[in-house]
Design an enzyme around this catalytic site. Structure first.
Site, PDB file in Angstrom:
ATOM      1  N   THR A  41       9.088   8.832  35.394  1.00  0.00           N
ATOM      2  CA  THR A  41      10.141   9.755  35.849  1.00  0.00           C
ATOM      3  C   THR A  41       9.529  11.107  36.188  1.00  0.00           C
ATOM      4  OG1 THR A  41      11.794   8.603  34.541  1.00  0.00           O
ATOM      5  CG2 THR A  41      12.324  10.869  35.166  1.00  0.00           C
TER       6      THR A  41
ATOM      7  N   TYR B  51       5.770  12.187  27.338  1.00  0.00           N
ATOM      8  CA  TYR B  51       6.627  13.307  27.749  1.00  0.00           C
ATOM      9  C   TYR B  51       5.776  14.522  28.110  1.00  0.00           C
ATOM     10  CZ  TYR B  51      10.462  16.751  27.427  1.00  0.00           C
ATOM     11  OH  TYR B  51      11.380  17.733  27.688  1.00  0.00           O
TER      12      TYR B  51
ATOM     13  N   PHE C 266      22.719  16.710  28.688  1.00  0.00           N
ATOM     14  CA  PHE C 266      23.206  17.904  27.988  1.00  0.00           C
ATOM     15  C   PHE C 266      23.100  19.154  28.873  1.00  0.00           C
ATOM     16  CE2 PHE C 266      21.213  21.296  25.200  1.00  0.00           C
ATOM     17  CZ  PHE C 266      22.422  21.923  24.889  1.00  0.00           C
TER      18      PHE C 266
ATOM     19  N   GLY D 227      21.857  10.097  29.429  1.00  0.00           N
ATOM     20  CA  GLY D 227      23.061  10.915  29.630  1.00  0.00           C
ATOM     21  C   GLY D 227      24.328  10.141  29.309  1.00  0.00           C
TER      22      GLY D 227
HETATM   23  P1  NAD Z   1      19.171  14.776  28.465  1.00  0.00           P
HETATM   24  O1  NAD Z   1      18.462  13.545  28.017  1.00  0.00           O
HETATM   25  O2  NAD Z   1      20.473  15.108  27.838  1.00  0.00           O
HETATM   26  O3  NAD Z   1      19.374  14.734  30.055  1.00  0.00           O
HETATM   27  C1  NAD Z   1      18.453  14.143  30.923  1.00  0.00           C
HETATM   28  C2  NAD Z   1      19.239  13.338  31.945  1.00  0.00           C
HETATM   29  O4  NAD Z   1      18.336  12.716  32.860  1.00  0.00           O
HETATM   30  C3  NAD Z   1      20.052  12.216  31.318  1.00  0.00           C
HETATM   31  O5  NAD Z   1      21.384  12.271  31.778  1.00  0.00           O
HETATM   32  C4  NAD Z   1      19.346  10.949  31.772  1.00  0.00           C
HETATM   33  O6  NAD Z   1      20.221   9.851  31.890  1.00  0.00           O
HETATM   34  C5  NAD Z   1      18.752  11.374  33.096  1.00  0.00           C
HETATM   35  N1  NAD Z   1      17.578  10.601  33.482  1.00  0.00           N
HETATM   36  C6  NAD Z   1      16.494  10.288  32.715  1.00  0.00           C
HETATM   37  N2  NAD Z   1      15.606   9.592  33.458  1.00  0.00           N
HETATM   38  C7  NAD Z   1      16.144   9.472  34.710  1.00  0.00           C
HETATM   39  C8  NAD Z   1      15.708   8.866  35.896  1.00  0.00           C
HETATM   40  N3  NAD Z   1      14.538   8.226  35.967  1.00  0.00           N
HETATM   41  N4  NAD Z   1      16.515   8.938  36.989  1.00  0.00           N
HETATM   42  C9  NAD Z   1      17.714   9.575  36.945  1.00  0.00           C
HETATM   43  N5  NAD Z   1      18.186  10.156  35.814  1.00  0.00           N
HETATM   44  C10 NAD Z   1      17.398  10.105  34.719  1.00  0.00           C
HETATM   45  O7  NAD Z   1      18.161  15.989  28.314  1.00  0.00           O
HETATM   46  P2  NAD Z   1      18.445  17.546  28.444  1.00  0.00           P
HETATM   47  O8  NAD Z   1      18.287  18.157  27.140  1.00  0.00           O
HETATM   48  O9  NAD Z   1      19.682  17.771  29.210  1.00  0.00           O
HETATM   49  O10 NAD Z   1      17.183  17.990  29.334  1.00  0.00           O
HETATM   50  C11 NAD Z   1      17.278  18.197  30.743  1.00  0.00           C
HETATM   51  C12 NAD Z   1      15.921  18.606  31.273  1.00  0.00           C
HETATM   52  O11 NAD Z   1      15.504  19.808  30.628  1.00  0.00           O
HETATM   53  C13 NAD Z   1      14.835  17.558  31.008  1.00  0.00           C
HETATM   54  O12 NAD Z   1      13.996  17.436  32.132  1.00  0.00           O
HETATM   55  C14 NAD Z   1      14.074  18.126  29.844  1.00  0.00           C
HETATM   56  O13 NAD Z   1      12.742  17.725  29.837  1.00  0.00           O
HETATM   57  C15 NAD Z   1      14.231  19.631  30.045  1.00  0.00           C
HETATM   58  N6  NAD Z   1      14.142  20.339  28.743  1.00  0.00           N
HETATM   59  C16 NAD Z   1      15.177  20.330  27.850  1.00  0.00           C
HETATM   60  C17 NAD Z   1      15.045  21.002  26.634  1.00  0.00           C
HETATM   61  C18 NAD Z   1      16.154  21.040  25.595  1.00  0.00           C
HETATM   62  O14 NAD Z   1      15.993  21.684  24.557  1.00  0.00           O
HETATM   63  N7  NAD Z   1      17.286  20.405  25.816  1.00  0.00           N
HETATM   64  C19 NAD Z   1      13.845  21.659  26.335  1.00  0.00           C
HETATM   65  C20 NAD Z   1      12.811  21.611  27.257  1.00  0.00           C
HETATM   66  C21 NAD Z   1      12.973  20.965  28.465  1.00  0.00           C
END
Ligand code: NAD
Ligand code: UDP
Length: 516
Positions: free
Chosen positions: A94, A147, A11, A36
């Site tokens: 991860t 997490y 996202f 993703g």
């Molecule tokens: P998301 O799950 O949509 O995106 C994470 C992406 O990382 C996915 O496309 C997934 O396939 C990929 N991924 C996971 N493990 C992997 C690995 N081992 N190797 C390669 N790719 C891997 O999540 P998001 O909401 O887009 O979040 C992105 C980042 O922002 C994350 O690190 C998350 O912890 C951080 N974050 C997001 C939010 C939020 O509200 N969306 C809040 C706090 C932190």
């Protein structure tokens, strides 16, 4: 600049990539597709400044060591409870092995790194609002630990690589973010509420709904992340990025109902009935004074504007509701229990279209416009025995148009065999749910504690989940050994309960689909 974005198909990552490409940079998106989706980035596939690599950051990034990489945005990590609890060990790895691999890459290439941490490092906070100096209140052995503790360890690694190896690494702690492309059914509150409101379902408020969160629109986050990486910072340390406008989950639900003009109501679910939510923080709100001072950044998009944009995106995607390929050889009065199940469940699951593939049906059209009937040719004595071939071929043709998200069969007869055959056609990449009544798992099938027939073996091998309706006996349990795949559900004539269980399974399978 040449910029590597890990987790770019998620996202946040997909919006960041759109921004970086608009700014004229060259972007390499790296993602394992654990959580993703390809459609988040597919619009960039023709862009010569964009490239994609399917890769897991838990593996060393040696392939990039000799390349020119100016910046790395490290976003790879499953982020919603449904996703990270699906494989907690992968999640922790991860954040530890994965982040270390990114930092090693930074040593080799001299790239500047932005690591995305989270407000979850504050846990269920005892200090409010949360400043960067607050150490948090986190459980090391709870549902969220993989997490939360992973992200905390990642911050420590960033600090140590910065001090020991001089890596220029920046840390942002992101608070709840929302916007277009949030995944349906990932369990996050806003995506759940918007979807429920648009489908006219009850909005599921956990507990009394008085817990608070603050929601930042995605564009604000992207600009904050970019500022953090491109600003010369006078001091090292994590920076909160969030919108300090705090609201209760009850208020959020009402705002969604208002903005969607929905007739949905709020239902409160006892937190004790949602084990995955154990340790749910009661309040969360960022103190963003540091981001204001160091980056000159603060959110600019007001909640209702962001909400309207997100709802418009959800509406657009809902017009293309996921299609379920449903296999059932006989859909006629003779088979009335199956017929009734399909009709009752489909009625209660407005988020899906059902393509029913059968050889015998009562009529060509169902009363429910979301059940579409497709009949296989039925003009020879072989039609009965070769239903599995004709049905799978029909589904294969329809698959090109509807891109099936789920294969579903009810009962373990010809329909299940056809579904398994179609699953084989799709090389197991479309998740397959088999729903059976407990009485249909027979002694004959199990003979001497083994599955004897090659046809049953074939079906067993292909079904990703089994929904067994009724009370299973010991011998049935011993047959269906794989506990994670077998979901027993009592029925007692309660269609709401059976439909609710089916919906949960569909949602789980949709998430599984990105990993197959
Ligand atoms: P998301 O799950 O949509 O995106 C994470 C992406 O990382 C996915 O496309 C997934 O396939 C990929 N991924 C996971 N493990 C992997 C690995 N081992 N190797 C390669 N790719 C891997 O999540 P998001 O909401 O887009 O979040 C992105 C980042 O922002 C994350 O690190 C998350 O912890 C951080 N974050 C997001 C939010 C939020 O509200 N969306 C809040 C706090 C932190
Ligand atoms: N929540 C809710 N209904 C839902 C999903 C979530 O009431 O359908 C609540 C959840 O219990 C939490 C809040 O909304 O208190 C935010 O949940 P989310 O998973 O979006 O984010 P996080 O808990 O990670 O901040």
């Amino acid at each position: 600049m040449r910029i590597l974005v890990t987790g770019g198909a998620g996202f946040v990552g997909s919006h960041l990539i759109d921004f970086l490409l608009r700014e004229g940079h060259e972007v390499i998106c790296l993602d394992s597709f654990f959580s993703g989706q390809k459609q988040n980035i597919s619009h960039n596939f023709g862009n010569p400044r964009f490239s994609f690599l399917k890769y897991d950051i838990r593996e060393p990034l040696t392939g990039f060591y000799r390349q020119k990489i100016d910046r790395v945005y490290n976003l790879a990590c499953p982020a919603s409870p449904v996703q990270y609890q699906f494989d907690p060990i992968l999640t922790l790895e991860t954040s530890v092995k994965g982040v270390q691999n990114v930092l090693e890459l930074a040593i080799r290439t001299g790239a500047r790194v932005l690591h995305t941490s989270t407000s979850e490092v504050y846990g269920d906070p005892l200090e409010h609002p949360q400043k960067e100096s607050y150490f948090g209140n986190v459980n090391t052995v709870g549902m969220r630990s993989c997490y939360d503790e992973g992200k905390r360890a990642a911050e420590t690694l960033c600090k140590d690589y910065h001090e020991e190896h001089g890596v220029d690494v920046r840390l942002v702690r992101i608070f709840n973010t929302y916007g277009p492309r949030m995944m349906f059914n990932d369990g996050r509150v806003l995506s759940n509420f918007i979807l429920q409101a648009l489908l006219g379902e009850d909005l599921t408020v956990h507990g009394d709904g008085r817990q608070t969160r603050s929601f930042m629109y995605i564009d604000d986050l992207v600009s904050g992340m970019n500022k953090c990486l491109e600003t010369d910072l006078p001091e090292w340390g994590p920076i909160n990025l969030g919108n300090p406008e705090e609201r209760t989950i009850n208020d959020l639900a009402l705002a969604v109902i208002h903005s969607t003009s929905s007739k949905s109501r709020l239902v409160h679910i006892d937190l004790n009935d949602i084990p995955s939510r154990a340790g749910d923080p009661k309040q969360r709100c960022p103190d963003i004074a540091r981001a204001k001072k160091l980056l000159g950044w603060e959110p600019t998009i007001d909640f209702n504007t962001g909400l309207d944009k997100t709802i418009a995106d959800f509406r657009g995607r809902l017009e293309n509701r996921p299609h379920v390929a449903l296999f059932c050889k006989e859909f006629s009065a003779r088979n009335s229990m199956v017929q009734q199940s399909v009709r009752e469940i489909a009625k209660r699951l407005p988020g899906y279209e059902f393509d029913l593939i059968a050889s015998h049906t009562d009529s060509d059209k169902e009363e429910n416009p979301r059940i579409h009937i497709y009949r296989t040719k039925n003009n020879s004595v072989f039609s009965r025995w070769f239903f599995f071939v004709s049905a799978a071929l029909k589904a294969k043709k329809l698959h090109r148009k509807y891109n099936y998200q789920i294969i579903w069969a009810i009962t373990i007869g010809h329909g299940a065999f056809a579904a398994a055959f179609f699953s084989w056609f799709c090389r197991g990449k479309v998740p397959f749910l088999l729903s059976v009544y407990e009485r249909n798992i027979t002694e004959k099938m199990i003979a001497r504690g083994r599955i004897t027939s090659p046809i049953y073996k074939f079906i067993f091998r292909h079904a990703h989940r089994w929904q067994v309706v009724g009370d299973m006996s010991e011998i049935q349990r011993s047959l269906l050994k794989n506990d994670r795949a077998v979901i027993p559900v009592k029925f007692d004539g309660n269609w709401d309960k059976l439909a609710g269980n089916t919906k949960e399974l569909f949602q789980e399978l949709e998430i599984l689909a990105t990993r197959l």
